[in-house]
Design a protein around this motif. Structure first.
Motif, mmCIF file in Angstrom:
data_model
loop_
_atom_site.group_PDB
_atom_site.id
_atom_site.type_symbol
_atom_site.label_atom_id
_atom_site.label_comp_id
_atom_site.label_asym_id
_atom_site.label_seq_id
_atom_site.Cartn_x
_atom_site.Cartn_y
_atom_site.Cartn_z
ATOM 1 N N VAL A 75 54.256 5.112 36.025
ATOM 2 C CA VAL A 75 53.979 6.547 36.045
ATOM 3 C C VAL A 75 55.202 7.311 36.556
ATOM 4 O O VAL A 75 55.582 8.351 36.013
ATOM 5 N N SER A 113 58.329 6.494 36.248
ATOM 6 C CA SER A 113 59.411 6.579 35.268
ATOM 7 C C SER A 113 59.046 7.532 34.130
ATOM 8 O O SER A 113 59.910 8.169 33.552
ATOM 9 N N LEU A 114 57.760 7.653 33.842
ATOM 10 C CA LEU A 114 57.338 8.642 32.837
ATOM 11 C C LEU A 114 57.543 10.061 33.357
ATOM 12 O O LEU A 114 57.898 10.970 32.620
ATOM 13 N N CYS A 115 57.285 10.242 34.641
ATOM 14 C CA CYS A 115 57.326 11.589 35.222
ATOM 15 C C CYS A 115 58.741 12.052 35.546
ATOM 16 O O CYS A 115 58.971 13.241 35.736
ATOM 17 N N SER A 116 59.674 11.118 35.645
ATOM 18 C CA SER A 116 60.981 11.486 36.180
ATOM 19 C C SER A 116 61.844 12.152 35.113
ATOM 20 O O SER A 116 62.982 11.777 34.897
ATOM 21 N N ALA A 117 61.265 13.142 34.466
ATOM 22 C CA ALA A 117 61.950 13.778 33.344
ATOM 23 C C ALA A 117 63.225 14.476 33.777
ATOM 24 O O ALA A 117 64.260 14.329 33.147
ATOM 25 N N GLU A 118 63.154 15.232 34.845
ATOM 26 C CA GLU A 118 64.326 16.003 35.273
ATOM 27 C C GLU A 118 65.501 15.079 35.541
ATOM 28 O O GLU A 118 66.622 15.339 35.133
ATOM 29 N N ALA A 151 66.181 12.328 34.348
ATOM 30 C CA ALA A 151 66.636 11.499 33.239
ATOM 31 C C ALA A 151 67.529 12.224 32.236
ATOM 32 O O ALA A 151 68.230 11.596 31.467
ATOM 33 N N ALA A 152 67.489 13.554 32.235
ATOM 34 C CA ALA A 152 68.282 14.272 31.243
ATOM 35 C C ALA A 152 69.725 14.350 31.717
ATOM 36 O O ALA A 152 69.998 14.800 32.814
ATOM 37 N N ASP A 153 70.645 13.924 30.888
ATOM 38 C CA ASP A 153 72.021 13.958 31.366
ATOM 39 C C ASP A 153 72.663 15.302 31.042
ATOM 40 O O ASP A 153 72.353 15.958 30.049
ATOM 41 N N THR A 159 74.430 16.181 27.584
ATOM 42 C CA THR A 159 73.521 16.438 26.464
ATOM 43 C C THR A 159 72.934 17.837 26.564
ATOM 44 O O THR A 159 72.896 18.581 25.574
ATOM 45 N N MET A 160 72.489 18.222 27.768
ATOM 46 C CA MET A 160 71.905 19.554 27.912
ATOM 47 C C MET A 160 72.946 20.634 27.609
ATOM 48 O O MET A 160 72.626 21.647 26.993
ATOM 49 N N PRO A 183 65.357 19.985 30.168
ATOM 50 C CA PRO A 183 65.375 18.526 30.302
ATOM 51 C C PRO A 183 64.020 17.871 30.050
ATOM 52 O O PRO A 183 63.948 16.811 29.417
ATOM 53 N N ARG A 207 62.992 15.193 27.006
ATOM 54 C CA ARG A 207 62.359 13.890 27.233
ATOM 55 C C ARG A 207 61.070 13.760 26.406
ATOM 56 O O ARG A 207 60.785 12.703 25.852
ATOM 57 N N LEU A 253 61.118 1.606 27.676
ATOM 58 C CA LEU A 253 59.948 2.474 27.798
ATOM 59 C C LEU A 253 59.667 3.183 26.482
ATOM 60 O O LEU A 253 58.528 3.235 26.009
ATOM 61 N N TYR A 293 51.795 12.720 31.106
ATOM 62 C CA TYR A 293 52.688 12.176 32.145
ATOM 63 C C TYR A 293 54.120 12.691 32.045
ATOM 64 O O TYR A 293 54.760 12.969 33.053
ATOM 65 N N VAL A 294 54.651 12.805 30.838
ATOM 66 C CA VAL A 294 56.034 13.266 30.703
ATOM 67 C C VAL A 294 56.098 14.787 30.786
ATOM 68 O O VAL A 294 56.909 15.354 31.518
#
Lengths: 229, 160
Positions: free
Chosen positions: A10, A12-17, A19-21, A24-25, B15, B19, B100, B119-120
């Motif tokens: 959960v 790793s699914l939630c850690s969206a912020e 994870a974005a490099d 890319t942004m 971001p 994702r 994943l 979740y995402v």
């Protein structure tokens, strides 16, 4: 429910912020700017400019330069104000302000005396806009009194209104409200702070000369606005 | 106050939406999907009510764009079934989350949608149900099933 709320999956699914490099942004952001501009949707573009007067915020519409803001005005507040008063379709798009930024840099480096950048004065209305037009007639290195500007703008008694027009000038530096002084020669107010006003006048060599107090200014006045009645 | 400058919307939600795009259309098409989503959002932004859930609004646009994308390239009978097949073979799958994404792509579309949007993207199950054209309870069940399946797949691979 028996599903654990916190576990590695959960998380790793939630850690969206996280994870974005950034690279890319940044490239996605610049693609958005290009596409929005191409479709005529980019209502307001802005950038910041590091200068001797601190970080200036510059904003433009497709019609021209809309806003120059000093650090003391609070860039976040200025952006919120532009979003509300002009359009929330507002993006950081430095390239669209290249001309304005270059001219301001040249001016601050004493390599430019007149601004050629096109202005969008939609943030100034009525008499304030009339005043801005007259401010642009005060030459580089010259000064005028609030009273003289009021007279030139056709409302000799509206001295306070001229003060307000200067204080709310949406494009300071480019429209030279810093060249307006009190009749007794003291500086009066300035949106960027009195030190910024003093600095600009010194830059133009208007302040250190004794003639300043007479409002005529060292260089011969070209407009009637410079002659105090 | 009115709407904040769109620049802040990109900074705050860009971001997360990227994702979501990766999870829904795969890493290869994610950036195009993001661009379509944000350009459409930018165009419509002045009409958004200031008290709206901006992230939910963006994810809804991203979902519709993903559905359109699949419909354009394949014969997809239902939006929910239109989520694409595995993209794990893409060259870009070297990113740290590739295991994943691979496991997500292998889920049945409804489970994948429920897991990603809850979740995402952080949407509530009621919103997830709305997006997937199903009930809140069904969305919750699909997410739970999806999580269980991911746990089993990734656990087998020694990931978790």
């Amino acid at each position: 429910m028996s599903t654990p709320r916190h576990d590695r999956l959960v998380d790793s699914l939630c850690s969206a912020e996280a994870a974005a490099d950034g690279g890319t942004m940044a490239s996605l952001h610049s693609r958005l700017v290009d596409q929005a501009a191409a479709e005529g949707l980019l209502d307001v573009a802005y950038r910041t400019l590091d200068s001797t007067l601190g970080s200036l915020l510059l904003a433009a519409t497709p019609a021209g330069l809309l806003r120059v803001a000093y650090p003391s005005e609070g860039h976040d507040r200025v952006l919120a104000d532009l979003a509300a008063r002009v359009s929330p379709r507002l993006l950081h798009a430095p390239a669209r302000l290249d001309v304005a930024a270059r001219e301001i840099e040249e001016y601050l480096a004493r390599r430019r005396r007149h601004f050629d950048v096109t202005l969008d004065l939609q943030l100034a209305h009525g008499f304030r806009r009339v005043v801005l037009a007259h401010l642009r007639e005060i030459d580089y290195g010259a000064t005028a009194s609030y009273k003289a500007v009021a007279a030139a703008a056709g409302r000799p008694k509206a001295v306070r209104a001229v003060g307000t027009a200067c204080a709310t000038n949406p494009v300071p530096i480019v429209v030279p409200c810093h060249r307006v002084l009190r009749s007794d020669g003291t500086l009066g107010g300035y949106a960027g702070g009195i030190e910024a006003k003093r600095g600009l006048l010194a830059l133009e060599s208007a302040i250190e000369r004794p003639a300043t107090r007479e409002l005529g200014s060292p260089t011969p006045p070209t407009g009637e606005i410079l002659t105090e009645s | 106050m009115g709407l904040p400058a769109f620049e802040l919307v990109v900074a705050e939600h860009g971001p997360v939406v990227l994702r979501v795009c990766r999870a829904v259309v795969g890493p290869h098409d994610a950036e195009d999907a993001w661009s379509e989503t944000f350009l459409a959002a930018f165009a419509a932004y002045p009409r958004l009510r200031p008290d709206s859930d901006v992230r939910g609004w963006l994810v809804t646009i991203a979902h519709r764009k993903a559905v359109d994308r699949i419909r354009a390239t394949a014969r997809a009978p239902m939006p929910v079934d239109a989520l694409p097949e595995s993209t794990a073979s893409d060259a870009e799958a070297v990113e740290p989350d590739s295991e994943l994404w691979e496991a997500l792509a292998a889920l049945p579309p409804k489970q994948r949608g429920a897991v990603v949007y809850h979740y995402v993207a952080g949407l509530r199950y009621a919103e997830v149900g709305g997006l997937l054209e199903t009930s809140e309870a069904a969305a919750r069940r699909a997410a739970a099933d999806g999580i269980a399946s991911l746990r089993s797949t990734l656990g087998r691979k020694g990931q978790l």
